[in-house]
Scaffold this motif. Structure first.
Motif, PDB file in Angstrom:
ATOM      1  N   GLU A  78      -0.542   5.896  10.096  1.00  0.00           N
ATOM      2  CA  GLU A  78      -1.633   5.339  11.370  1.00  0.00           C
ATOM      3  C   GLU A  78      -3.037   4.567  10.919  1.00  0.00           C
ATOM      4  N   GLU A  79      -3.548   5.110   9.850  1.00  0.00           N
ATOM      5  CA  GLU A  79      -4.697   4.602   9.564  1.00  0.00           C
ATOM      6  C   GLU A  79      -4.359   3.309   8.764  1.00  0.00           C
ATOM      7  N   ARG A  80      -3.558   2.993   8.157  1.00  0.00           N
ATOM      8  CA  ARG A  80      -3.050   2.003   7.513  1.00  0.00           C
ATOM      9  C   ARG A  80      -2.644   0.891   8.392  1.00  0.00           C
ATOM     10  N   ASN A 120       3.112  11.403   4.978  1.00  0.00           N
ATOM     11  CA  ASN A 120       1.855  11.508   5.560  1.00  0.00           C
ATOM     12  C   ASN A 120       1.647  10.540   6.781  1.00  0.00           C
ATOM     13  N   HIS A 154       0.860  -1.181   0.066  1.00  0.00           N
ATOM     14  CA  HIS A 154      -0.024   0.146   0.006  1.00  0.00           C
ATOM     15  C   HIS A 154       0.845   1.306   0.105  1.00  0.00           C
ATOM     16  N   HIS A 169       1.858  -0.819  16.832  1.00  0.00           N
ATOM     17  CA  HIS A 169       0.905  -1.730  16.136  1.00  0.00           C
ATOM     18  C   HIS A 169       1.606  -2.971  15.950  1.00  0.00           C
ATOM     19  N   ALA A 218      -0.326  10.385   9.225  1.00  0.00           N
ATOM     20  CA  ALA A 218      -1.813  10.116   9.805  1.00  0.00           C
ATOM     21  C   ALA A 218      -2.371   9.035   8.866  1.00  0.00           C
ATOM     22  N   ALA A 219      -2.024   8.990   7.583  1.00  0.00           N
ATOM     23  CA  ALA A 219      -2.117   7.924   6.563  1.00  0.00           C
ATOM     24  C   ALA A 219      -1.498   6.778   7.102  1.00  0.00           C
ATOM     25  N   GLU A 244      -3.735   0.675  11.760  1.00  0.00           N
ATOM     26  CA  GLU A 244      -4.941   0.377  12.209  1.00  0.00           C
ATOM     27  C   GLU A 244      -5.716  -0.547  11.320  1.00  0.00           C
ATOM     28  N   ALA A 245      -5.546  -0.597  10.014  1.00  0.00           N
ATOM     29  CA  ALA A 245      -6.358  -1.379   8.975  1.00  0.00           C
ATOM     30  C   ALA A 245      -5.648  -2.650   8.901  1.00  0.00           C
ATOM     31  N   ILE A 259       1.737   4.697   0.427  1.00  0.00           N
ATOM     32  CA  ILE A 259       1.559   6.170   1.163  1.00  0.00           C
ATOM     33  C   ILE A 259       2.183   7.231   0.736  1.00  0.00           C
TER      34      ILE A 259
END
Ligand SMILES: *Cc1c(COP(=O)(O)O)cnc(C)c1O
Length: 376
Positions: free
Chosen positions: A119-121, A114, A103, A154, A116-117, A123-124, A105
């Motif tokens: 962190e989202e990834r 990025n 993925h 994570h 924040a992106a 979390e996913a 980023i």
């Protein structure tokens, strides 16, 4: 008079005489105590430059071989979050696509990542993160320590390309939670091109793929390195190992802290020159990102042609780098890595200042003088 050009590239870089001479020795048996000692000396010094107590191996292959070894052994079939803000981040993403579910980023080259992106990834469910610490294509240094914290939170694996920071700038693999770090021989180590070193954490070993590549199988490297004498699984590039050992001994003699501050000062001098000329540094940094300390990327002003400027420096025997891919013609890059110092930097900046003038740019101020103030 025949004179070698001065290579002020972000790799390869000029090599000390001792390093060059080391390559011209007679062949030796690579299954011998003599070779084992060459390998062991290199590993000892490299571990200190990586800031690690983990396993460390030297692979016969350029930096990219180390990048591929990292991803192929430890990220196979994983969800991989690839941080990209330049060419080498892109390369890690492309390698990751070959071995796992990658993925990207993405940020523009030379702009902040990025987080924040990321962190989202994470979390996913991303299981690994790839980062280029010092993005050579854009002259930006990314916040490895902070990204390491996020990654560890994570419980993902942290793969870091330290190819143009290790040996020239602060790199703390263990303190930053880096699971696999990579360096190439022809950058800050000032050794010949063709070797890569890779460190591997215990956490990474626990996640070793059951389906590794053959030539870059790091478990095979581990087995051979644990033998007495220390060996590599296949015939290594022995002349390059001789040279790498010498380059490592030079690093040890200089002292890592001295070497890092020397590199910082050199880059500071180049930045001072660019600013005096009235030019803009290419990277857009923020509170977390920094200018690289081993390469400086500078934007050309409107109307000034890269070819014109670098033809002048080349004629004077000094090779600086242009931009890669879409940055071709837009930036120039001066490497300040390895065995260079004030004489090389001042000569490079004088040639560059002249080249800019010849190409029609009206320099604002004396950049060579500004750099001399930093170096003096
Ligand atoms: C030079 C470089 C590489 C690639 O190394 P090769 O030795 O050309 O394979 C990878 N990452 C970064 C950051 C580099 O500067």
């Amino acid at each position: 008079m025949e004179k070698e050009p001065l290579l002020m590239l972000p790799g390869p870089v000029p090599m000390p005489e001792r390093v060059r001479f080391a390559m011209s020795r007679q062949a030796i048996n690579h299954r011998s105590a003599e070779f084992g000692a060459v390998y062991a000396d290199s590993v000892r010094v490299l571990k200190s430059a990586f800031g690690t107590a983990n396993d460390l191996f030297v692979i016969s292959g350029s930096g990219t071989a180390g990048m591929e070894a990292a991803v192929a052994n430890f990220c196979k079939d994983k969800e991989i979050a690839c941080l990209v803000n330049g060419k080498f981040g892109e390369r890690l993403y492309k390698i990751s696509q070959r071995y796992g579910k990658a993925h990207e980023i993405k940020s523009d080259w030379g702009t902040p990542l990025n987080l924040a992106a990321l962190e989202e990834r994470l979390e996913a469910g991303a299981q690994a993160v790839t980062l280029v610490h010092n993005e050579t294509s854009a002259g930006i240094k990314n916040p490895a320590a902070e990204i390491g914290k996020l990654t560890r939170k994570h419980d993902a694996l942290f793969i870091v390309d330290g190819i143009t920071s290790i040996g020239g700038d602060t790199f703390e693999a263990d303190a930053w939670g880096v699971d696999v770090a990579i360096v190439g021989s022809q950058k800050c180590l000032a050794a010949p091109a063709g070797l890569a070193a890779v460190s591997v954490s215990g956490r990474a070993w626990e996640q070793l793929t059951k389906n590794p590549p053959y030539y870059l199988d790091l478990a095979a490297y581990r087995k051979s390195a644990a033998g007495k004498p220390m060996e590599t699984p296949y015939t290594p590039a022995v002349p390059l190992f001789f040279a790498l050992r010498e380059a490592c001994l030079i690093i040890e003699e200089e002292g890592l802290a001295n070497r890092i501050s020397r590199h910082q000062k050199m880059a500071q001098a180049v930045r001072a020159a660019a600013q005096a000329w009235g030019l803009h540094l290419f990277p857009k940094i923020d509170a977390k990102h920094e200018y690289a300390n081993t390469v400086t990327a500078v934007s050309y002003p409107e109307g000034v042609k890269d070819d014109d400027v670098r033809a002048v420096t080349k004629k004077m025997g000094i090779i600086v780098a242009g931009g890669q891919d879409h940055l071709k013609g837009k930036i120039f890059r001066i490497g300040t890595m390895g065995a260079v110092g004030a004489p090389e930097i001042l000569a490079t900046l004088a040639a560059m200042q002249f080249g800019l003038k010849k190409a029609g740019y009206k320099i604002k101020d004396d950049g060579v003088g500004a750099a001399a103030e930093v170096l003096g």
